[in-house]
Design an enzyme around this catalytic site. Structure first.
Site, PDB file in Angstrom:
ATOM      1  N   LYS A  33       2.485 -50.194   0.618  1.00  0.00           N
ATOM      2  CA  LYS A  33       1.101 -49.847   0.937  1.00  0.00           C
ATOM      3  C   LYS A  33       0.097 -50.875   0.424  1.00  0.00           C
ATOM      4  CE  LYS A  33       1.259 -46.358  -2.751  1.00  0.00           C
ATOM      5  NZ  LYS A  33       2.738 -46.227  -2.826  1.00  0.00           N
ATOM      6  N   THR A  34       0.407 -51.531  -0.704  1.00  0.00           N
ATOM      7  CA  THR A  34      -0.528 -52.537  -1.217  1.00  0.00           C
ATOM      8  C   THR A  34      -0.613 -53.731  -0.272  1.00  0.00           C
ATOM      9  OG1 THR A  34      -0.144 -51.906  -3.523  1.00  0.00           O
ATOM     10  CG2 THR A  34      -1.028 -54.103  -3.127  1.00  0.00           C
ATOM     11  N   GLU A  40      -6.065 -48.176  -0.222  1.00  0.00           N
ATOM     12  CA  GLU A  40      -4.692 -47.825  -0.555  1.00  0.00           C
ATOM     13  C   GLU A  40      -4.693 -46.413  -1.112  1.00  0.00           C
ATOM     14  OE1 GLU A  40      -1.156 -49.182  -3.643  1.00  0.00           O
ATOM     15  OE2 GLU A  40      -2.618 -50.668  -2.956  1.00  0.00           O
TER      16      GLU A  40
END
Length: 470
Positions: free
Chosen positions: A127-128, A171
């Site tokens: 996700k980052t 995020e």
């Protein structure tokens, strides 16, 4: 057309105090509030570059937690998930009757008040990088988003910033269920895995949380789902608009003809069967092709053309601590990565095999006692391809020790599976060991979500590197 900042987002309150302000998520939110004109203060146990940056922007940051840091005229106190209930500042805030919220609460408020397209990127892994790619694609094409990402993005100069465009990229952390408070327009789910079992207990609890997250999508929004994840495919999309992406099967955004060549990656991209063009990345791994596909899908939804999206992604250099080249010397490469789950480590091993010349030596710092306990067998099978694995002491991340759970559990599991593994408790001792062990052509990986990254930096300082990462 760009909007004035006050037309983009409004969050109630004027003075926010952050307990544990030095963490990447907390410092990012603090920075955005500062740029919105809020008063920000905070505290943490140690000084960090993030704290230095916040101080330069006007935040008052205390080193150490003290009751006197909390005053009656604060509008809200924001607390990191790493802060224990007994923390003196948190107890003082409760005693004074001040509103107390978690980082997830505040992010949800920012997202709820956002007068534009709110994009939440969540998932067990990736996700980052995915949220960073989306932010870079939008920023490099004139949309100027507000972004809150869990890692430093070199192209944007940080991990957070208040943009002038009507778009928020955030995020979204699933680890403690706080993402269920958010109501995005676009919900990106990169994958689902058996992580954070201390909170969810089992995979059925994790799946239910992600299913509930889909119901939070605003009526005019959609879910962007990676169909390469078996667990993501188990989610019901009956009540939501869903768009799929991936490298297997027949997703709507599909990467084919993938070429992995060292640090370079190339793939042909299709949308609903129609060829869009070729995507070239300067970062390795199939997982980064998947991450990039999500950025392509979001970019096209925002009205961008594929060539402009591809151009931005071609120059994307990755996120700090995600396959980050720290230094090179005498054919030795030192690479740092945040991977802390067996699935992430397997993907990292595969990516590294494509660039290594001789031996791969991995220094792994387990993250949390609970993860070590629940996933010990999976960790034992995750380091295939590494010629030597050095296991250090567990990075607790605020957890209390568990009886019978230690780094040696992982050494035993690795050795059981035929992996050459040793235990070295001190990070300083790891550096000294490597200085004696290293040979020309070796690739060194420092892996984990704690402070194992210091091994690579300290090791590099002993050399005279011919080149280094940022």
């Amino acid at each position: 057309m760009q909007a004035k900042r006050e037309e983009i987002c409004s969050v109630a309150g004027k003075w926010y105090h952050f307990i544990g302000i030095g963490g990447v998520g907390m410092s990012g939110l603090a920075q955005v509030l500062l740029e919105m004109g809020m008063r920000v203060s905070g505290s943490d146990l140690v000084l960090s570059p993030g704290i230095d940056s916040l101080r330069q922007q006007g935040a008052q940051v205390f080193i150490g937690h003290e009751a006197g840091n909390i005053t009656d005229d604060m509008d809200a106190v924001v607390v990191s998930s790493a802060i224990q209930p007994s923390n003196i500042e948190l107890c003082t805030a409760h005693h004074k009757g001040l509103p107390v919220m978690t980082r997830g609460d505040l992010l949800a408020k920012v997202m709820e008040s956002y007068k534009g397209t709110a994009i939440a990127v969540t998932g067990s892994h990736g996700k980052t990088t995915t949220s960073a790619m989306i932010a870079v694609v939008l920023a490099k094409n004139g949309i100027d988003p507000t972004y809150l990402v869990g890692g430093h993005i070199s192209e944007l100069g940080g991990n957070a910033g208040l943009g002038k465009g009507k778009c928020l990229v955030a995020e979204s952390d699933e680890s403690d269920g706080s993402f269920l408070k958010q109501k995005p327009h676009i919900a990106v789910i990169t994958n689902i895995d058996d992580d954070h079992l201390d909170y969810y207990r089992d995979i059925s609890g994790i799946l239910q949380a992600f299913q509930d997250f889909l119901t939070n999508i605003r009526p005019d929004g959609f879910a962007l789902l990676c169909s390469d994840s078996d667990y993501v495919c188990q989610l019901s999309t009956y009540e939501v608009n869903a768009v799929t992406y991936g490298i297997r099967g027949n997703p709507q955004y599909h990467a084919r003809n993938i070429i992995l060549n060292g640090l370079l990656t190339q793939a042909d991209v299709f949308h609903n069967g129609s060829y869009l063009g070729t995507l070239k990345l300067s970062i390795p791994g199939l997982y980064n092709v998947q991450n990039a596909l999500a950025a392509v899908a979001v970019g096209m939804y925002m009205g961008l053309d594929f060539p402009d999206i591809a151009r931005a992604l071609a120059h994307f250099q990755g996120v700090q601590r995600r396959f980050q080249l720290i230094a090179q010397y005498d054919g030795i490469k030192i690479i740092d990565d945040y991977a802390h789950h067996p699935t992430e480590i397997k993907a990292l091993m595969e990516a590294t095999l494509s660039i290594k010349r001789k031996r791969m030596i991995t220094v792994f710092q387990p993250h949390r006692y609970s993860r070590t306990k629940f996933l010990r067998e999976e960790f034992g099978k995750a380091f295939e391809g590494s010629d030597l694995v050095i296991i250090t002491d567990i990075y607790a991340a605020g957890e209390s020790p568990m009886d019978g759970v230690s780094a040696n559990l992982l050494v035993q599991e690795l050795q059981k599976n035929g992996t050459n593994a040793v235990y070295i408790n001190s990070l300083d001792d790891v550096v000294n060991y490597l200085l004696q062990e290293l040979r020309s052509g070796d690739t060194i990986l420092t892996v984990g979500a704690g402070n194992v990254w210091t091994v690579g930096r300290n090791l590099a300082s002993k050399f005279q590197p011919c080149s280094s990462g940022n």
